[in-house]
Motif scaffolding. Structure first.
Motif, PDB file in Angstrom:
ATOM      1  N   GLN A  27      55.935  31.350  19.394  1.00  0.00           N
ATOM      2  CA  GLN A  27      54.992  30.988  20.450  1.00  0.00           C
ATOM      3  C   GLN A  27      53.753  30.317  19.869  1.00  0.00           C
ATOM      4  N   VAL A  28      53.251  30.835  18.750  1.00  0.00           N
ATOM      5  CA  VAL A  28      52.072  30.230  18.117  1.00  0.00           C
ATOM      6  C   VAL A  28      52.392  28.804  17.685  1.00  0.00           C
ATOM      7  N   ASN A  29      53.566  28.586  17.122  1.00  0.00           N
ATOM      8  CA  ASN A  29      53.951  27.224  16.718  1.00  0.00           C
ATOM      9  C   ASN A  29      54.018  26.290  17.911  1.00  0.00           C
ATOM     10  N   ASN A  30      54.627  26.745  18.996  1.00  0.00           N
ATOM     11  CA  ASN A  30      54.723  25.907  20.193  1.00  0.00           C
ATOM     12  C   ASN A  30      53.344  25.606  20.765  1.00  0.00           C
ATOM     13  N   LEU A  31      52.488  26.608  20.794  1.00  0.00           N
ATOM     14  CA  LEU A  31      51.137  26.404  21.322  1.00  0.00           C
ATOM     15  C   LEU A  31      50.327  25.474  20.422  1.00  0.00           C
ATOM     16  N   THR A  32      50.546  25.542  19.127  1.00  0.00           N
ATOM     17  CA  THR A  32      49.836  24.657  18.202  1.00  0.00           C
ATOM     18  C   THR A  32      50.209  23.204  18.453  1.00  0.00           C
ATOM     19  N   LEU A  33      51.482  22.949  18.655  1.00  0.00           N
ATOM     20  CA  LEU A  33      51.913  21.573  18.959  1.00  0.00           C
ATOM     21  C   LEU A  33      51.353  21.112  20.301  1.00  0.00           C
ATOM     22  N   GLU A  34      51.347  21.991  21.279  1.00  0.00           N
ATOM     23  CA  GLU A  34      50.805  21.642  22.592  1.00  0.00           C
ATOM     24  C   GLU A  34      49.304  21.379  22.497  1.00  0.00           C
ATOM     25  N   LEU A  35      48.608  22.159  21.684  1.00  0.00           N
ATOM     26  CA  LEU A  35      47.171  21.948  21.489  1.00  0.00           C
ATOM     27  C   LEU A  35      46.897  20.584  20.878  1.00  0.00           C
ATOM     28  N   SER A  36      47.658  20.208  19.888  1.00  0.00           N
ATOM     29  CA  SER A  36      47.426  18.904  19.257  1.00  0.00           C
ATOM     30  C   SER A  36      47.678  17.769  20.244  1.00  0.00           C
ATOM     31  N   ARG A  37      48.706  17.930  21.078  1.00  0.00           N
ATOM     32  CA  ARG A  37      48.979  16.903  22.092  1.00  0.00           C
ATOM     33  C   ARG A  37      47.847  16.821  23.107  1.00  0.00           C
ATOM     34  N   LEU A  38      47.362  17.975  23.556  1.00  0.00           N
ATOM     35  CA  LEU A  38      46.287  17.996  24.546  1.00  0.00           C
ATOM     36  C   LEU A  38      44.955  17.536  23.963  1.00  0.00           C
ATOM     37  N   GLU A  39      44.694  17.834  22.694  1.00  0.00           N
ATOM     38  CA  GLU A  39      43.463  17.359  22.062  1.00  0.00           C
ATOM     39  C   GLU A  39      43.431  15.840  22.048  1.00  0.00           C
ATOM     40  N   LYS A  40      44.553  15.238  21.699  1.00  0.00           N
ATOM     41  CA  LYS A  40      44.629  13.778  21.689  1.00  0.00           C
ATOM     42  C   LYS A  40      44.395  13.227  23.103  1.00  0.00           C
ATOM     43  N   HIS A  41      45.014  13.865  24.098  1.00  0.00           N
ATOM     44  CA  HIS A  41      44.851  13.418  25.473  1.00  0.00           C
ATOM     45  C   HIS A  41      43.391  13.533  25.920  1.00  0.00           C
ATOM     46  N   CYS A  42      42.742  14.649  25.568  1.00  0.00           N
ATOM     47  CA  CYS A  42      41.357  14.864  25.998  1.00  0.00           C
ATOM     48  C   CYS A  42      40.396  13.900  25.314  1.00  0.00           C
ATOM     49  N   LYS A  43      40.702  13.490  24.080  1.00  0.00           N
ATOM     50  CA  LYS A  43      39.867  12.494  23.402  1.00  0.00           C
ATOM     51  C   LYS A  43      40.008  11.128  24.058  1.00  0.00           C
ATOM     52  N   GLU A  44      41.216  10.814  24.502  1.00  0.00           N
ATOM     53  CA  GLU A  44      41.452   9.526  25.151  1.00  0.00           C
ATOM     54  C   GLU A  44      40.946   9.510  26.582  1.00  0.00           C
ATOM     55  N   ASN A  45      40.869  10.670  27.226  1.00  0.00           N
ATOM     56  CA  ASN A  45      40.463  10.787  28.626  1.00  0.00           C
ATOM     57  C   ASN A  45      39.359  11.840  28.759  1.00  0.00           C
ATOM     58  N   PRO A  46      38.133  11.507  28.342  1.00  0.00           N
ATOM     59  CA  PRO A  46      37.069  12.516  28.312  1.00  0.00           C
ATOM     60  C   PRO A  46      36.660  13.053  29.681  1.00  0.00           C
ATOM     61  N   LYS A  47      36.985  12.352  30.743  1.00  0.00           N
ATOM     62  CA  LYS A  47      36.599  12.820  32.079  1.00  0.00           C
ATOM     63  C   LYS A  47      37.667  13.700  32.734  1.00  0.00           C
ATOM     64  N   ASP A  48      38.770  13.896  32.064  1.00  0.00           N
ATOM     65  CA  ASP A  48      39.854  14.716  32.603  1.00  0.00           C
ATOM     66  C   ASP A  48      39.547  16.192  32.348  1.00  0.00           C
ATOM     67  N   LEU A  49      38.799  16.784  33.246  1.00  0.00           N
ATOM     68  CA  LEU A  49      38.341  18.153  33.065  1.00  0.00           C
ATOM     69  C   LEU A  49      39.448  19.171  33.314  1.00  0.00           C
ATOM     70  N   HIS A  50      40.443  18.817  34.100  1.00  0.00           N
ATOM     71  CA  HIS A  50      41.560  19.738  34.344  1.00  0.00           C
ATOM     72  C   HIS A  50      42.364  19.969  33.067  1.00  0.00           C
ATOM     73  N   SER A  51      42.608  18.904  32.317  1.00  0.00           N
ATOM     74  CA  SER A  51      43.328  19.050  31.055  1.00  0.00           C
ATOM     75  C   SER A  51      42.482  19.801  30.037  1.00  0.00           C
ATOM     76  N   LEU A  52      41.174  19.586  30.069  1.00  0.00           N
ATOM     77  CA  LEU A  52      40.288  20.301  29.163  1.00  0.00           C
ATOM     78  C   LEU A  52      40.326  21.801  29.438  1.00  0.00           C
ATOM     79  N   ARG A  53      40.408  22.156  30.700  1.00  0.00           N
ATOM     80  CA  ARG A  53      40.511  23.575  31.068  1.00  0.00           C
ATOM     81  C   ARG A  53      41.821  24.165  30.544  1.00  0.00           C
TER      82      ARG A  53
END
Length: 75
Positions: A27-53
């Motif tokens: 689970q930690v490995n899966n969450l780590t990969l998901e975090l890296s994907r979401l971090e990239k998305h949040c950097k590209e879309n800084p106004k997307d507050l739902h993804s940041l949450r």
């Protein structure tokens, strides 16, 4: 496709047995990969507050799992 391949390769090292898909380590490995994907998305879309949450929720869940693993195996 690339994310699925990464998940499969990383989970091979974390599995406790051959059919392990739900242990804390996996689970930690899966969450780590998901975090890296979401971090990239949040950097590209800084106004997307739902993804940041969601990013914060996943980070918190991962933190709790890591704390559990440390408590379980390091007494």
């Amino acid at each position: 496709y690339k994310l699925c391949y990464n998940i499969l390769m990383i989970n091979e090292y974390a599995k406790l047995h051959e059919n392990d898909v739900g242990s804390a380590q996996v689970q930690v490995n899966n969450l780590t990969l998901e975090l890296s994907r979401l971090e990239k998305h949040c950097k590209e879309n800084p106004k997307d507050l739902h993804s940041l949450r969601g990013l914060k929720a996943i980070a918190d869940h991962r933190r709790r799992l890591v704390k559990y693993i440390n408590r379980k195996y390091n007494h």
